[in-house]
Design an enzyme around this catalytic site. Sequence first.
Site, mmCIF file in Angstrom:
data_model
loop_
_atom_site.group_PDB
_atom_site.id
_atom_site.type_symbol
_atom_site.label_atom_id
_atom_site.label_comp_id
_atom_site.label_asym_id
_atom_site.label_seq_id
_atom_site.Cartn_x
_atom_site.Cartn_y
_atom_site.Cartn_z
ATOM 1 N N HIS A 102 -7.392 9.573 -1.775
ATOM 2 C CA HIS A 102 -6.727 9.521 -0.466
ATOM 3 C C HIS A 102 -7.598 10.118 0.648
ATOM 4 O O HIS A 102 -7.714 9.549 1.737
ATOM 5 C CB HIS A 102 -5.382 10.253 -0.560
ATOM 6 C CG HIS A 102 -4.344 9.737 0.376
ATOM 7 N ND1 HIS A 102 -3.023 9.617 0.046
ATOM 8 C CD2 HIS A 102 -4.439 9.307 1.662
ATOM 9 C CE1 HIS A 102 -2.351 9.133 1.080
ATOM 10 N NE2 HIS A 102 -3.184 8.945 2.064
ATOM 11 N N ASP A 148 0.844 -1.197 0.000
ATOM 12 C CA ASP A 148 0.000 0.000 0.000
ATOM 13 C C ASP A 148 0.880 1.248 0.000
ATOM 14 O O ASP A 148 1.520 1.564 1.000
ATOM 15 C CB ASP A 148 -0.897 0.009 1.249
ATOM 16 C CG ASP A 148 -1.798 1.229 1.277
ATOM 17 O OD1 ASP A 148 -2.860 1.182 0.638
ATOM 18 O OD2 ASP A 148 -1.426 2.249 1.897
ATOM 19 N N LYS A 180 -2.670 5.997 -4.375
ATOM 20 C CA LYS A 180 -3.772 6.925 -4.060
ATOM 21 C C LYS A 180 -3.496 8.292 -4.661
ATOM 22 O O LYS A 180 -2.331 8.701 -4.757
ATOM 23 C CB LYS A 180 -3.919 7.098 -2.540
ATOM 24 C CG LYS A 180 -3.808 5.803 -1.753
ATOM 25 C CD LYS A 180 -4.018 5.966 -0.271
ATOM 26 C CE LYS A 180 -3.669 4.692 0.479
ATOM 27 N NZ LYS A 180 -2.250 4.512 0.805
ATOM 28 N N TYR A 238 3.276 9.593 -0.361
ATOM 29 C CA TYR A 238 4.341 8.953 0.426
ATOM 30 C C TYR A 238 5.720 9.158 -0.217
ATOM 31 O O TYR A 238 6.743 8.912 0.422
ATOM 32 C CB TYR A 238 4.093 7.451 0.615
ATOM 33 C CG TYR A 238 2.794 7.085 1.283
ATOM 34 C CD1 TYR A 238 1.993 8.055 1.885
ATOM 35 C CD2 TYR A 238 2.342 5.773 1.299
ATOM 36 C CE1 TYR A 238 0.793 7.715 2.481
ATOM 37 C CE2 TYR A 238 1.141 5.426 1.899
ATOM 38 C CZ TYR A 238 0.366 6.405 2.476
ATOM 39 O OH TYR A 238 -0.824 6.056 3.059
HETATM 40 N N1 NAP Z 1 -5.231 6.316 3.679
HETATM 41 C C1 NAP Z 1 -4.656 7.028 4.599
HETATM 42 O O1 NAP Z 1 -4.981 8.216 4.812
HETATM 43 C C2 NAP Z 1 -3.580 6.422 5.441
HETATM 44 C C3 NAP Z 1 -3.131 7.093 6.586
HETATM 45 C C4 NAP Z 1 -2.145 6.486 7.352
HETATM 46 C C5 NAP Z 1 -1.650 5.249 6.978
HETATM 47 N N2 NAP Z 1 -2.084 4.635 5.845
HETATM 48 C C6 NAP Z 1 -1.549 3.318 5.417
HETATM 49 O O2 NAP Z 1 -1.610 2.398 6.492
HETATM 50 C C7 NAP Z 1 -0.302 1.892 6.757
HETATM 51 C C8 NAP Z 1 -0.147 1.558 8.234
HETATM 52 O O3 NAP Z 1 -0.392 2.674 9.053
HETATM 53 P P1 NAP Z 1 0.749 3.511 9.816
HETATM 54 O O4 NAP Z 1 2.017 3.405 9.073
HETATM 55 O O5 NAP Z 1 0.198 4.870 10.034
HETATM 56 O O6 NAP Z 1 0.853 2.854 11.243
HETATM 57 P P2 NAP Z 1 0.847 1.400 11.921
HETATM 58 O O7 NAP Z 1 1.005 0.338 10.905
HETATM 59 O O8 NAP Z 1 -0.298 1.358 12.844
HETATM 60 O O9 NAP Z 1 2.147 1.477 12.839
HETATM 61 C C9 NAP Z 1 3.437 1.598 12.305
HETATM 62 C C10 NAP Z 1 4.419 1.808 13.473
HETATM 63 O O10 NAP Z 1 4.406 0.669 14.323
HETATM 64 C C11 NAP Z 1 5.716 0.105 14.382
HETATM 65 N N3 NAP Z 1 5.543 -1.366 14.355
HETATM 66 C C12 NAP Z 1 5.135 -2.126 13.312
HETATM 67 N N4 NAP Z 1 5.054 -3.409 13.667
HETATM 68 C C13 NAP Z 1 5.431 -3.481 14.952
HETATM 69 C C14 NAP Z 1 5.564 -4.559 15.879
HETATM 70 N N5 NAP Z 1 5.304 -5.813 15.524
HETATM 71 N N6 NAP Z 1 5.984 -4.257 17.133
HETATM 72 C C15 NAP Z 1 6.265 -2.986 17.504
HETATM 73 N N7 NAP Z 1 6.148 -1.939 16.681
HETATM 74 C C16 NAP Z 1 5.735 -2.185 15.414
HETATM 75 C C17 NAP Z 1 6.464 0.633 13.183
HETATM 76 O O11 NAP Z 1 7.846 0.764 13.472
HETATM 77 P P3 NAP Z 1 9.054 0.398 12.456
HETATM 78 O O12 NAP Z 1 8.631 0.751 11.055
HETATM 79 O O13 NAP Z 1 10.158 1.271 12.943
HETATM 80 O O14 NAP Z 1 9.350 -1.057 12.615
HETATM 81 C C18 NAP Z 1 5.834 2.005 13.002
HETATM 82 O O15 NAP Z 1 6.423 2.932 13.881
HETATM 83 C C19 NAP Z 1 0.599 3.044 6.275
HETATM 84 O O16 NAP Z 1 1.948 2.674 6.138
HETATM 85 C C20 NAP Z 1 -0.090 3.402 4.999
HETATM 86 O O17 NAP Z 1 0.214 2.472 3.970
HETATM 87 C C21 NAP Z 1 -3.052 5.204 5.088
#
Ligand code: NAP
Length: 274
Positions: free
Chosen positions: A112, A49, A79, A54
Amino acid sequence: MITSLNDKITLNNGVKMPGFGLGVYKVEDGDTAVHAVRTAIDVGYRSIDTASFYDNERSVGLAVRESGVPREELFITSKVWNDQQGYESTLKAFDESLEKLGTAYLDLYLIHWPVTGKYKETYRALETLYQEGRVRAIGVSNFHVHHLENLLADCKVKPAVNQVEYHPHLSQVELKAFCEKENIQLEAWSPLKRGRLLDEPTLVEIGNKYGKSAAQVILRWDIQHHVITIPKSITAERIQENANIFDFTLTQQEMNQIDNLNKNERAGSNPDDF
Ligand SMILES: NC(=O)c1ccc[n+]([C@@H]2O[C@H](COP(=O)([O-])OP(=O)(O)OC[C@H]3O[C@@H](n4cnc5c(N)ncnc54)[C@H](OP(=O)(O)O)[C@@H]3O)[C@@H](O)[C@H]2O)c1
């Protein structure tokens, strides 16, 4: 419910989308992004994704090509960003994303955020791209029920997916029910609340019972709720850990306990104020 990392959910247009994938928001373009995506594909992830916002589509494309996995076995989402919205500008943004990713088509293209006064026009461009066969499925992100109702009133192609913030502190009860009724697949962004849920005692306690981390418990909860999940990590061990959730099952009581953690609390913006 999906039963393995490669298992797919059938969207409302018949396209099959992996129920689990890697998110790459805030993953720096270049070696970091290439390494994260390569690691994930090596572990068995088949869905990535990304988004024009990004700024790492080139690295995602490079990692996909380097992986040696045939393009048609991978599922790539991108997106259209807010300042690219509008009919002609969305067509242009799509071309730019394809060029950066180095791919002839996308599997899923999303709006988005619902930019007021723009998102219907933007969606018309997505319909054009879909009808031209340049994207296999189209959808939206950050749409509340009222945005979806407005869109559904006159769209030609129903959105296949709505990707929204979704985790145990924001379980989107009303939106989830609406999407289920309309056959729009819900997809969870920030499933781990950006790492802020990992000390939550209920999740830790449930995890201890199965020898799993709080992160794994949350991701398993997503899967059992039929919500597609795309945790982000750049850390090889975590990329592996997050995918290792297909060898245990939460009981109905545990599902309810996690549901009860809901506080309607966001880590990101409310789409109505963004
Ligand atoms: N459509 C939208 O508006 C929107 C908005 C936000 C996000 N997104 C999408 O959703 C994806 C996920 O959301 P997100 O990146 O905001 O946050 P998330 O996946 O909830 O959390 C990511 C964070 O958690 C850490 N992490 C991951 N796995 C872990 C584990 N097993 N143990 C401990 N810490 C862990 C990562 O650290 P490290 O990377 O340092 O390991 C990073 O700091 C995004 O990457 C993006 O593709 C979409």
